[in-house]
Design an enzyme around this catalytic site. Structure first.
Site, PDB file in Angstrom:
ATOM      1  N   LYS A  12      50.181  96.918  72.113  1.00  0.00           N
ATOM      2  CA  LYS A  12      49.101  97.023  73.115  1.00  0.00           C
ATOM      3  C   LYS A  12      47.977  96.035  72.813  1.00  0.00           C
ATOM      4  CE  LYS A  12      48.311 101.406  72.217  1.00  0.00           C
ATOM      5  NZ  LYS A  12      49.270 101.576  71.114  1.00  0.00           N
TER       6      LYS A  12
ATOM      7  N   ARG B  90      45.284  97.821  57.724  1.00  0.00           N
ATOM      8  CA  ARG B  90      44.496  98.998  58.070  1.00  0.00           C
ATOM      9  C   ARG B  90      44.853 100.155  57.153  1.00  0.00           C
ATOM     10  NH1 ARG B  90      44.930  99.552  64.513  1.00  0.00           N
ATOM     11  NH2 ARG B  90      45.247 101.715  63.860  1.00  0.00           N
TER      12      ARG B  90
ATOM     13  N   ARG C 246      50.969 109.590  62.857  1.00  0.00           N
ATOM     14  CA  ARG C 246      50.509 109.041  64.140  1.00  0.00           C
ATOM     15  C   ARG C 246      51.614 109.119  65.190  1.00  0.00           C
ATOM     16  NH1 ARG C 246      48.971 103.527  61.935  1.00  0.00           N
ATOM     17  NH2 ARG C 246      48.480 102.889  64.059  1.00  0.00           N
TER      18      ARG C 246
ATOM     19  N   ARG D  54      51.851  94.977  59.678  1.00  0.00           N
ATOM     20  CA  ARG D  54      50.689  94.494  60.457  1.00  0.00           C
ATOM     21  C   ARG D  54      49.528  94.095  59.548  1.00  0.00           C
ATOM     22  NH1 ARG D  54      48.227  97.948  65.372  1.00  0.00           N
ATOM     23  NH2 ARG D  54      47.922  99.587  63.826  1.00  0.00           N
TER      24      ARG D  54
ATOM     25  N   ARG E  62      44.810 109.193  75.671  1.00  0.00           N
ATOM     26  CA  ARG E  62      45.868 109.604  74.749  1.00  0.00           C
ATOM     27  C   ARG E  62      46.207 111.080  74.880  1.00  0.00           C
ATOM     28  NH1 ARG E  62      44.766 105.113  70.772  1.00  0.00           N
ATOM     29  NH2 ARG E  62      46.525 105.071  69.345  1.00  0.00           N
TER      30      ARG E  62
END
Ligand code: ADP
Ligand code: ADP
Ligand code: ZN
Length: 217
Positions: free
Chosen positions: A13, A159, A170, A127, A88
């Site tokens: 996204k 992160r 998650r 990532r 969400r």
């Protein structure tokens, strides 16, 4: 152009939103980025949100609804908006609908980036991000110089929530609370599925193809 970019954590996204925002000249609104900026600045909101984010849980709806109401009231949203990471939950989607009615900027399309769970784990564990909002991947989208952002030259970092146990949590939150929005927006004829498993440019081309077909202003 009034668009929601929807999908599980790691679907791409943020990566796509950044490109789309440049292409269509509309603001990219990422609730994750807004929350992380608050955590970084040590605001009251940030301190509250961090407890949930560190565990891979969703931050309570009332916090997010307040954030999005304020953000959508800013003047740059006159030209439209590209929402990333909001809504969400169903209460967030209901609140969004009320906010958009108030400001007379109804949602035109919800793009659902469809990517299998196992691919999401691989994407999130590799990532690396930059403070400027850019997102890279060790293998799939490496920066030109290792560890350095191509755009702003700052140092890249992982992160806190991109660790395997938090990633799994998650994904659980996504399946329990967020995935039902696919039916919610399908029922309202707003949903378009995009195959998100191809490479970054292919996915970008599919999105542009869909948005250009809609002829959104
Ligand atoms: P990702 O890009 O991996 O999907 P985000 O940056 O969008 O992650 O979000 C990071 C975290 O911020 C989420 O795990 C959640 O704790 C919180 N968050 C972001 N957006 C929302 C939202 N709309 N509702 C509740 N929590 C949110
Ligand atoms: P989200 O905002 O949905 O959580 P990101 O845009 O941050 O997802 O992408 C998650 C990770 O996957 C990043 O490391 C990014 O570089 C990588 N990525 C994004 N799109 C693709 C793609 N189409 N193919 C392979 N890797 C991708
Ligand atoms: Zn950068």
């Amino acid at each position: 152009m009034n668009v929601v970019l929807f999908g599980p954590p790691g679907a791409g996204k943020g990566t796509q939103a950044k490109e789309l925002s440049n292409h269509y000249k509309i603001p990219h609104i990422s609730t994750g980025d807004i929350l992380r900026a608050n955590v970084q600045d040590g605001t009251e909101l940030g301190n509250k949100a961090k407890e949930y984010m560190d565990k891979g849980e969703l931050v309570p709806d009332e916090v997010l609804i307040g954030i999005i109401r304020n953000r959508l009231a800013e003047p740059d949203c006159e030209s439209g908006y590209l929402l990333d990471g909001y809504p969400r939950t169903i209460p967030q989607a209901d609140a969004l609908s009320d906010i958009l009615t108030d400001i007379d900027k109804p949602l035109q399309v919800v793009l659902n980036l469809d990517v299998p769970d196992e691919e999401l784990v691989i994407r999130l564990s590799g990532r690396y991000v930059c403070k400027c909002g850019n997102s890279y991947h060790l293998t799939f989208n490496p920066p030109e110089n290792t560890g350095i952002c191509d755009t702003c030259g700052k140092e890249l970092y992982q992160r806190d929530d991109d660790k395997e146990d938090v990633i799994r949590q998650r994904l659980i939150s996504y399946h329990n609370k967020t995935h039902p929005l696919i039916k919610y927006y399908g029922d309202r004829d707003l949903l378009v599925n995009i195959a998100g498993a191809g490479d970054i440019n292919e996915v970008f081309d599919s999105i542009i193809h869909v948005l250009d077909m809609y002829d959104l202003t």
